[in-house]
Enzyme design. Sequence first.
Site, short mmCIF file in Angstrom:
data_model
loop_
_atom_site.label_atom_id
_atom_site.label_comp_id
_atom_site.label_asym_id
_atom_site.label_seq_id
_atom_site.Cartn_x
_atom_site.Cartn_y
_atom_site.Cartn_z
N LYS A 10 0.88 -1.18 0.00
CA LYS A 10 0.00 0.00 0.00
C LYS A 10 0.91 1.23 0.00
O LYS A 10 1.82 1.32 0.82
CB LYS A 10 -0.88 -0.02 1.26
CG LYS A 10 -1.64 1.26 1.52
CD LYS A 10 -1.53 1.69 2.99
CE LYS A 10 -0.13 2.00 3.38
NZ LYS A 10 0.07 2.50 4.74
N ASP A 141 -5.22 0.07 8.71
CA ASP A 141 -4.94 -0.04 7.26
C ASP A 141 -5.58 -1.26 6.61
O ASP A 141 -5.59 -1.37 5.39
CB ASP A 141 -3.42 -0.16 7.03
CG ASP A 141 -2.73 1.18 7.05
OD1 ASP A 141 -3.42 2.21 7.10
OD2 ASP A 141 -1.48 1.18 7.00
O1 C5P Z 1 -4.03 0.32 13.44
P1 C5P Z 1 -2.56 0.14 13.38
O2 C5P Z 1 -2.07 -0.92 14.31
O3 C5P Z 1 -2.04 -0.05 11.99
O4 C5P Z 1 -1.92 1.53 13.86
C1 C5P Z 1 -0.67 1.60 14.50
C2 C5P Z 1 -0.64 2.84 15.39
O5 C5P Z 1 -0.61 4.02 14.60
C3 C5P Z 1 -1.87 3.00 16.27
O6 C5P Z 1 -1.70 2.31 17.48
C4 C5P Z 1 -1.91 4.51 16.49
O7 C5P Z 1 -1.01 4.87 17.51
C5 C5P Z 1 -1.36 5.06 15.19
N1 C5P Z 1 -2.42 5.48 14.26
C6 C5P Z 1 -3.11 6.66 14.53
N2 C5P Z 1 -4.11 7.06 13.67
C7 C5P Z 1 -4.41 6.34 12.56
C8 C5P Z 1 -3.73 5.14 12.28
C9 C5P Z 1 -2.73 4.74 13.15
O8 C5P Z 1 -2.85 7.34 15.52
N3 C5P Z 1 -5.40 6.77 11.76
#
Ligand code: C5P
Length: 293
Positions: A10, A141
Amino acid sequence: MTLSATAPAKVNLALHVTGERDDGYHDLDTIAVFTGFGDQVSVTAGDRHAGLVAVETGGPFAGDLGSIEDNLVSVAARMLAKARGGELPPVRIVLDKRLPVASGLGGGSADAAAVLKLLARFWRLGERVDLASIAGRLGADVPMCLRGVPLRARGRGDEIAPLDGVPALWLVLASPLVGVDTGEIFTRLENKANAPIGPVGAANFVEALAHARNDLQAVTAHLVPQIEAVVAALAGQPGCELARMSGSGAACFGLFSSERAAQAAAARIEVDHAHWWCVATSTIASPALAGAA
Ligand code: C5P
């Protein structure tokens, strides 16, 4: 029967952080595309003694993965089995890890999305299980990766609007191979209330991207100074139309005017920066265009 699929990288062509949310996440406005290059995932009948889901890994970046039990591939498979309920035949999942880990290319999310789709076919779940809802619980994601088409995403990244008319684009992905903790980058971000991306359509696509940014790039570049060199190396190649970091980094992309320019750029970067990871690939076009091609 073996079912296999590519789990595409991505690439966030633009990523604006537009606000802080109550759930610990941030509101985004991002334009994302997916590439022909990615991890490879396959599903085949497993051995009952190995449990319902057995996962094996291989490929150049398998050594950078943490515990396989905690890998999103394993978690996705277990969540899908639980949502389905009842007896299911055991499966063996093989993950060929070709994308660098923790690099802003959504590799783990793409693997999880690919496994959900492959297992839904392998276990013949039809419409009975809502893959999008499982994807949303796996990570911000994963819903994007489940769609796998050019899209604009807002909110946490899960308010998704596919973009029509975006052609296949040639690009070069390059990374200094430094792992980045996405959560840390968001925490260190000072300005969390930026304006959204302007209007983006097929007609002004690259031009509109040039007016946009990746709001995480400066923060990551502070921690990983090589980012500036990677972006400069991409931007300096003949035919490069735009170079920028993807996601929270450290991988960067360069958009190129032709396949020949992208291949030549990747070859030169590989020679000049042998310790970086670099690949030329093209993006997956919007569905109507892909059908017409
Ligand atoms: O959801 P994922 O595990 O991929 O996201 C990793 C970290 O990135 C989350 O724990 C968060 O701290 C941050 N994040 C965020 N806002 C988003 C996506 C991710 O703050 N829209």
